[in-house]
Scaffold this active site. Structure first.
Site, PDB file in Angstrom:
ATOM      1  N   HIS A  89      -1.861  -7.848   2.468  1.00  0.00           N
ATOM      2  CA  HIS A  89      -2.342  -7.842   3.639  1.00  0.00           C
ATOM      3  C   HIS A  89      -3.094  -7.497   4.479  1.00  0.00           C
ATOM      4  O   HIS A  89      -3.751  -7.844   5.617  1.00  0.00           O
ATOM      5  CB  HIS A  89      -0.356  -7.926   4.084  1.00  0.00           C
ATOM      6  CG  HIS A  89      -0.347  -6.834   4.805  1.00  0.00           C
ATOM      7  ND1 HIS A  89      -0.795  -6.120   6.734  1.00  0.00           N
ATOM      8  CD2 HIS A  89       0.387  -5.532   4.233  1.00  0.00           C
ATOM      9  CE1 HIS A  89      -0.028  -4.899   6.136  1.00  0.00           C
ATOM     10  NE2 HIS A  89       0.695  -4.717   5.252  1.00  0.00           N
TER      11      HIS A  89
ATOM     12  N   SER B  16      -3.708  -3.342  -0.456  1.00  0.00           N
ATOM     13  CA  SER B  16      -2.363  -3.787  -0.080  1.00  0.00           C
ATOM     14  C   SER B  16      -2.598  -5.683   0.972  1.00  0.00           C
ATOM     15  O   SER B  16      -3.463  -5.178   1.040  1.00  0.00           O
ATOM     16  CB  SER B  16      -2.045  -3.048   0.817  1.00  0.00           C
ATOM     17  OG  SER B  16      -0.485  -3.926   1.574  1.00  0.00           O
TER      18      SER B  16
ATOM     19  N   CYS C 286       2.024   2.059  12.948  1.00  0.00           N
ATOM     20  CA  CYS C 286       3.452   3.038  12.751  1.00  0.00           C
ATOM     21  C   CYS C 286       3.596   4.539  13.396  1.00  0.00           C
ATOM     22  O   CYS C 286       4.630   4.825  13.501  1.00  0.00           O
ATOM     23  CB  CYS C 286       3.380   3.730  11.390  1.00  0.00           C
ATOM     24  SG  CYS C 286       1.824   2.434   9.924  1.00  0.00           S
TER      25      CYS C 286
ATOM     26  N   ASN D  18      -7.801   4.305   8.829  1.00  0.00           N
ATOM     27  CA  ASN D  18      -6.987   3.587   8.637  1.00  0.00           C
ATOM     28  C   ASN D  18      -6.925   2.688  10.973  1.00  0.00           C
ATOM     29  O   ASN D  18      -6.944   2.202  11.888  1.00  0.00           O
ATOM     30  CB  ASN D  18      -5.383   2.461   8.654  1.00  0.00           C
ATOM     31  CG  ASN D  18      -4.923   4.105   8.439  1.00  0.00           C
ATOM     32  OD1 ASN D  18      -5.580   4.435   7.905  1.00  0.00           O
ATOM     33  ND2 ASN D  18      -3.802   4.023   9.777  1.00  0.00           N
TER      34      ASN D  18
ATOM     35  N   GLN E  28      -8.034   0.145   3.646  1.00  0.00           N
ATOM     36  CA  GLN E  28      -8.060  -0.786   4.803  1.00  0.00           C
ATOM     37  C   GLN E  28      -9.724  -1.170   3.838  1.00  0.00           C
ATOM     38  O   GLN E  28     -10.285  -2.157   4.727  1.00  0.00           O
ATOM     39  CB  GLN E  28      -8.674   0.049   5.604  1.00  0.00           C
ATOM     40  CG  GLN E  28      -7.685   0.561   6.725  1.00  0.00           C
ATOM     41  CD  GLN E  28      -7.399  -0.530   7.314  1.00  0.00           C
ATOM     42  OE1 GLN E  28      -7.674  -1.163   7.843  1.00  0.00           O
ATOM     43  NE2 GLN E  28      -5.588  -1.174   7.412  1.00  0.00           N
TER      44      GLN E  28
ATOM     45  N   GLY F  93       0.792  -1.147   0.044  1.00  0.00           N
ATOM     46  CA  GLY F  93      -0.218   0.270   0.093  1.00  0.00           C
ATOM     47  C   GLY F  93       1.014   1.561   0.719  1.00  0.00           C
ATOM     48  O   GLY F  93       0.310   2.032  -0.764  1.00  0.00           O
ATOM     49  N   SER F  94       1.726   0.556   0.600  1.00  0.00           N
ATOM     50  CA  SER F  94       2.603   2.644   0.968  1.00  0.00           C
ATOM     51  C   SER F  94       2.850   2.575  -0.640  1.00  0.00           C
ATOM     52  O   SER F  94       3.533   3.857  -1.126  1.00  0.00           O
ATOM     53  CB  SER F  94       3.782   2.210   2.091  1.00  0.00           C
ATOM     54  OG  SER F  94       3.425   1.875   2.693  1.00  0.00           O
TER      55      SER F  94
HETATM   56  C1  LIG Z   1      -1.398  -0.559   6.182  1.00  0.00           C
HETATM   57  C2  LIG Z   1      -1.851   0.780   5.527  1.00  0.00           C
HETATM   58  C3  LIG Z   1      -1.513   1.390   4.199  1.00  0.00           C
HETATM   59  C4  LIG Z   1       0.253   0.266   4.381  1.00  0.00           C
HETATM   60  O1  LIG Z   1       0.437  -0.337   3.314  1.00  0.00           O
HETATM   61  P1  LIG Z   1       1.507  -1.638   3.536  1.00  0.00           P
HETATM   62  O2  LIG Z   1       1.034  -2.579   2.870  1.00  0.00           O
HETATM   63  O3  LIG Z   1       1.423  -1.835   4.932  1.00  0.00           O
HETATM   64  O4  LIG Z   1       2.724  -0.658   2.848  1.00  0.00           O
HETATM   65  C5  LIG Z   1      -1.936   2.225   3.705  1.00  0.00           C
HETATM   66  N1  LIG Z   1      -3.214   2.715   4.001  1.00  0.00           N
HETATM   67  C6  LIG Z   1      -3.632   2.482   4.599  1.00  0.00           C
HETATM   68  C7  LIG Z   1      -4.863   2.944   5.027  1.00  0.00           C
HETATM   69  C8  LIG Z   1      -3.107   1.760   5.411  1.00  0.00           C
HETATM   70  O5  LIG Z   1      -4.194   0.922   6.110  1.00  0.00           O
END
Ligand SMILES: *Cc1c(COP(=O)(O)O)cnc(C)c1O
Length: 403
Positions: free
Chosen positions: A208, A206, A331, A158, A186, A77-78
């Site tokens: 996971h 993302s 984070c 999130n 999310q 996601g990042s």
């Molecule tokens: C977890 C999350 C991310 C980051 O995703 P990663 O795959 O961990 O880099 C970005 N935005 C939101 C809203 C998230 O919950």
């Protein structure tokens, strides 16, 4: 359930990450063992891997309502957030448009990218998210200027789980001719996504966060939006994201997304019932408040502030009782700064420090929710009993902020 407190393991931190589903694990195994080729290789071992890659891209596109060509695989996601925002900014800059609209409670992957762009001369407008944790399309409309090149508003938050009116915001952006990106990390697998119907130009997800593997994600970019590279090298992902594709993770993600989307309504129904039960139970704690709108929120998200409580202590004592929760986003934990999300909805520092986020999955049971409610009640009572601040509050030397 014949389980003593010592053997309890109640995982209620699914917004931080989820357990992989058996479906996702099984979908990955063949690509770690038998089909291990590099999809760029011309021989048949490589071509087998490439076939898998092509099919996974198509299956994921189908879940989002877009075409396979509009999907770019990222490390999560990042990276997807970074690439989406940088790409739209670069495209805007070419036309002399250097203004971006976002909100105050985005994920740091968005906010920190915007801060970087600010140093490069971009102007950023962060919209107020109100006490209920919601923005509306009217605010977005009012913020858009002739030099706006991008609107980026997250689908679901999130920390507090509030769900934004994405389709309406997208419609405003279409009308004004501004690119619309949404961080749907999310939301994906938990809320319906149809990028065409919802007027979405770019979207991040993302794996996971929906029972897929870590370290893999997707950036959807509507046909015609030229992506800027964050990683240069080989010609993978149509030359826009170099590096040998992580085929096992991509296969795991495709399987997890399909599974989540197939069961989306049924899971939402189950989670909403558990969520509302948990909210009702925790609301009984005196001087507590639910963060974020009670209804416009993710089916599995519960987030409370308790006055006179320190979030870290609460988490550690819950951990002792076998309840695995979070005080905000993963984070920010470990740092002493209060959550920027809770500050954005108007919680003062002292109150924001006493926050607790419980995020559920389909595997949680009614009985686990009942246990969790009791555990939180006990721990809050215990911590208040030994807190000098709580004594001042109850003796009237200090005024309660949460009534
Ligand atoms: C977890 C999350 C991310 C980051 O995703 P990663 O795959 O961990 O880099 C970005 N935005 C939101 C809203 C998230 O919950």
């Amino acid at each position: 359930m014949n389980c003593t407190d010592e053997c309890r393991k109640i995982y209620v931190d699914n917004a931080a990450t989820t357990k992989m589903s058996k479906t996702a694990i099984n979908a990955m195994l063949p690509y770690m063992d038998g089909v291990y080729g590099n999809p760029s290789s011309l021989h048949s071992v490589g071509q087998k891997a490439n076939e898998a890659l092509v099919s996974a891209r198509e299956r994921i596109a189908k879940c989002l309502g877009c075409t396979a060509r509009e999907i770019t695989f990222t490390s999560g996601g990042s990276e997807a957030d970074n690439q989406a925002i940088i790409s739209a900014a670069k495209l805007g800059e070419k036309k002399g448009k250097k203004h971006i609209v976002s909100t105050a409670f985005e994920h740091h992957a968005v906010l920190h990218t915007l801060e970087k762009l600010k140093k490069e001369g971009f102007e950023i407008t962060l919209l107020d998210v109100h006490e209920n944790g919601l923005v509306n399309a009217e605010q977005v409309k009012a913020a858009i200027r002739p030099d706006t090149c991008l609107v980026t508003v997250m689908y679901a938050n999130n920390e507090i789980g509030t769900v934004q009116p994405i389709k309406e915001i997208g419609a405003v952006c279409r009308e004004k001719g501004v690119v619309f990106h949404t961080d749907a990390v999310q939301a994906a697998g938990h809320l319906h996504i149809d990028v065409q119907d919802q007027n979405i130009d770019m979207l991040s997800l993302s794996a996971h966060k929906f029972h897929g593997p870590k370290g893999i994600g997707v950036l959807y970019a509507k046909k015609g939006i030229v992506l800027a590279n964050l990683i240069d090298g080989g010609a993978q992902e149509r030359g826009k994201r170099a590096g040998t594709e992580n085929i096992p993770a991509i296969m795991g993600m495709a399987a997890a997304l399909e599974e989540a989307c197939e069961n989306i309504d049924q899971n939402a129904k189950k989670l909403t019932a558990l969520r509302d039960k948990l909210i009702a139970g925790l609301s009984e704690i005196p001087h507590s408040i639910l963060n974020g709108d009670a209804k416009q929120r993710l089916p599995g998200n519960v987030n409370f502030c308790f006055e006179g409580i320190e979030g870290e202590s609460l988490l550690l004592l819950l951990d002792d009782k076998g309840v695995y929760a979070s005080s905000g986003s993963a984070c920010t934990s470990g740092s002493l700064d209060p959550s920027h999300v809770l500050l954005a909805i108007g919680r003062v520092h002292d109150i924001a420090h006493g926050s607790l986020r419980l995020t559920l999955s389909e595997e949680n049971t009614d009985e686990e929710i009942e246990y969790t409610i009791r555990a939180v009640k006990d721990v809050v009572e215990y911590l208040r009993g030994i807190s000098p601040i709580w004594r001042d509050l109850t003796e009237g030397k200090k005024e309660f902020i949460i009534k």
